[in-house]
Write an enzyme that holds these catalytic residues in place. Structure first.
Site, PDB file in Angstrom:
ATOM      1  N   ASP A 135     -53.142 -21.793 -81.264  1.00  0.00           N
ATOM      2  CA  ASP A 135     -53.366 -21.089 -82.537  1.00  0.00           C
ATOM      3  C   ASP A 135     -52.718 -21.801 -83.717  1.00  0.00           C
ATOM      4  O   ASP A 135     -52.337 -21.167 -84.700  1.00  0.00           O
ATOM      5  CB  ASP A 135     -52.847 -19.643 -82.473  1.00  0.00           C
ATOM      6  CG  ASP A 135     -53.364 -18.883 -81.271  1.00  0.00           C
ATOM      7  OD1 ASP A 135     -54.591 -18.867 -81.089  1.00  0.00           O
ATOM      8  OD2 ASP A 135     -52.549 -18.317 -80.521  1.00  0.00           O
TER       9      ASP A 135
ATOM     10  N   HIS B  98     -61.424 -21.458 -82.061  1.00  0.00           N
ATOM     11  CA  HIS B  98     -61.146 -22.324 -83.197  1.00  0.00           C
ATOM     12  C   HIS B  98     -61.862 -21.771 -84.425  1.00  0.00           C
ATOM     13  O   HIS B  98     -63.084 -21.645 -84.440  1.00  0.00           O
ATOM     14  CB  HIS B  98     -61.586 -23.754 -82.900  1.00  0.00           C
ATOM     15  CG  HIS B  98     -60.724 -24.417 -81.868  1.00  0.00           C
ATOM     16  ND1 HIS B  98     -60.946 -25.696 -81.407  1.00  0.00           N
ATOM     17  CD2 HIS B  98     -59.621 -23.982 -81.219  1.00  0.00           C
ATOM     18  CE1 HIS B  98     -60.017 -26.005 -80.511  1.00  0.00           C
ATOM     19  NE2 HIS B  98     -59.210 -24.970 -80.386  1.00  0.00           N
TER      20      HIS B  98
END
Length: 426
Positions: free
Chosen positions: A13, A41
């Site tokens: 992340d 993503h």
């Protein structure tokens, strides 16, 4: 640009998708080399958000080849859902530019069932925090040499044979250990046939395509998923993912030689986050942690789970730099720190009465460290419109300089907002 590997330096992340999207303009091909749809993503282009789980983040750049390497585990249903969603947005997702390695392992329905059954049996203290998407069981079949590869989708008889063989053992576990209904092999096979038909045109020799792109004088961008401290070998085991996340796996997971990996960029959030269970030495449980979570919109792109937030951990980054031989950092979400009067950086750990600069090697060693902090002044300015390094406040520049000093790695890219344009290249 040179052949470039993108890796997450923390626990995932970090904002890899945005950086891949930005660098894709200079690449001839973008290739995913590990992981599956347990990673999300997020790209933001001109205010419009796009979340991808399997397809390389460079897909929004028309004309670029987007490749899924042999190191990935692919859920074909998720893949088809993603290409349908992109096609609706007018993105070219034809097999001429989007390709799957014939050696890529396929996530089957029984992998997802196995994943969730196993997690349900664990006590609250022993849960890994799996996404339940079948990633681990699929990699397990790969290592047991009984997995279904993408090329098998084009061979109906072999596909049926492998499904039958795979369920012989798994159905015993489903019924006897997990107390759930066994799966019917023929039903699974019949459900896979139309999916296989749609996926077949995308099958390719990805390794050869990478070589061809380089022979044409173009560069390849290798897109990693998750973060190095979730690596199956080098992460906070057993709270890790099921693949090697380190830069060295880009060669094995894409099908090229290690000398083709020239530039290695570590994506680093300006603070630290983690989703799910596992040790997190700099985690904050106070108002500052809540502020980072709120201002950083820290919710998982794949699971929607709230991310745990904490101060930047240079011990973690130092280890990543060593494991991946980083050539530079791309620092993301620096804007989230605006408004904090003081910023803490973890510069070392106290472990078993000693000060250490790298994470302990023992299992759960990270759960028993005490972070050693260094304080730096924060800044009040809104930096989201900064377009050059000199436009950043002095305190922000000092923060970046300290990261470089403590890691020995240059910060070459600074992200000051979610949009592609909100990026400073030094």
């Amino acid at each position: 640009m040179a052949n470039t590997v993108i890796v997450g330096t923390q626990w995932g992340d970090e904002g890899k998708g945005k950086i891949v999207d930005m660098l894709a303009e200079q690449a001839g091909a973008i290739v995913r080399f590990q992981g599956g749809n347990n990673a999300g993503h997020t790209l933001v282009v001109e205010g419009e958000q796009c979340i991808l789980h399997l397809i390389p983040s460079g897909v929004l750049h028309q004309g670029k080849k987007c490749l899924i390497g042999n190191g990935v585990v692919l859920d074909p249903e998720v893949f088809l859902k993603e290409i349908d969603g992109l096609a609706e947005k007018g993105v070219d997702v034809s097999p001429e530019r989007l390709m799957i390695s014939k050696k890529t392992q396929i996530i089957m329905p029984y992998h997802k069932l196995m994943d969730n059954c196993r997690e349900s049996l664990k006590s609250a203290d022993n849960k890994i925090g799996t996404t339940g998407r079948g990633i681990g069981p699929c990699y397990e079949d790969k290592m047991n040499r009984c997995g279904i590869r993408a090329a098998d989708l084009a061979d109906p008889e072999l596909l049926r044979e492998k499904i039958v063989a795979g369920l012989q053992e798994k159905n015993v576990l489903f019924e006897k250990l997990f107390n759930v209904e066994a799966l019917d092999a023929e039903k699974v096979y019949q459900e896979m046939l139309p999916i296989a038909e749609r996926v077949k045109p995308y099958l390719a020799d990805v390794s050869s395509i990478i070589q061809d792109v380089n022979k044409e004088g173009k560069d390849v961008l290798f897109e990693g998923a998750q973060g190095v401290h979730l690596d199956i070998d080098h992460g906070t085991y057993p709270f890790v993912t099921s693949s090697n996340v380190v830069s060295g796996n880009a060669a094995a997971g894409a099908g090229c030689g290690p000398r083709q990996l020239e530039r290695i960029i570590g994506i680093c959030k300006a603070y630290t986050t983690r989703v799910g269970a596992g040790p997190f030495p700099t985690e904050l449980f106070d108002e500052t942690g809540d502020t980072l979570q709120k201002n950083g919109h820290e919710f998982g792109a794949t699971t929607g789970r709230k991310r745990r937030c904490g101060w930047l951990d240079m011990v973690v980054l130092r280890e990543t730099a060593r494991l991946c031989d980083l050539t530079e950092f791309a620092l993301t979400k620096l804007d989230v720190l605006s408004g904090l009067k003081e910023i803490e950086i973890c510069v070392a750990y106290e472990y078993r009465g000693e000060k250490v600069d790298y994470p302990p090697q023992e299992q759960n060693g990270m759960a028993h460290v005490k972070p050693v902090y260094e304080s730096m002044p924060g800044w009040d300015e809104d930096i989201t419109k900064a377009s050059s390094y000199d436009e950043l406040p002095e305190a922000a520049r000092n923060y970046i300089a300290r990261i470089e000093e403590l890691s020995g790695v240059k910060v070459g890219i600074v992200s000051v907002g979610p949009d592609r344009a909100q990026t400073i290249v030094r």
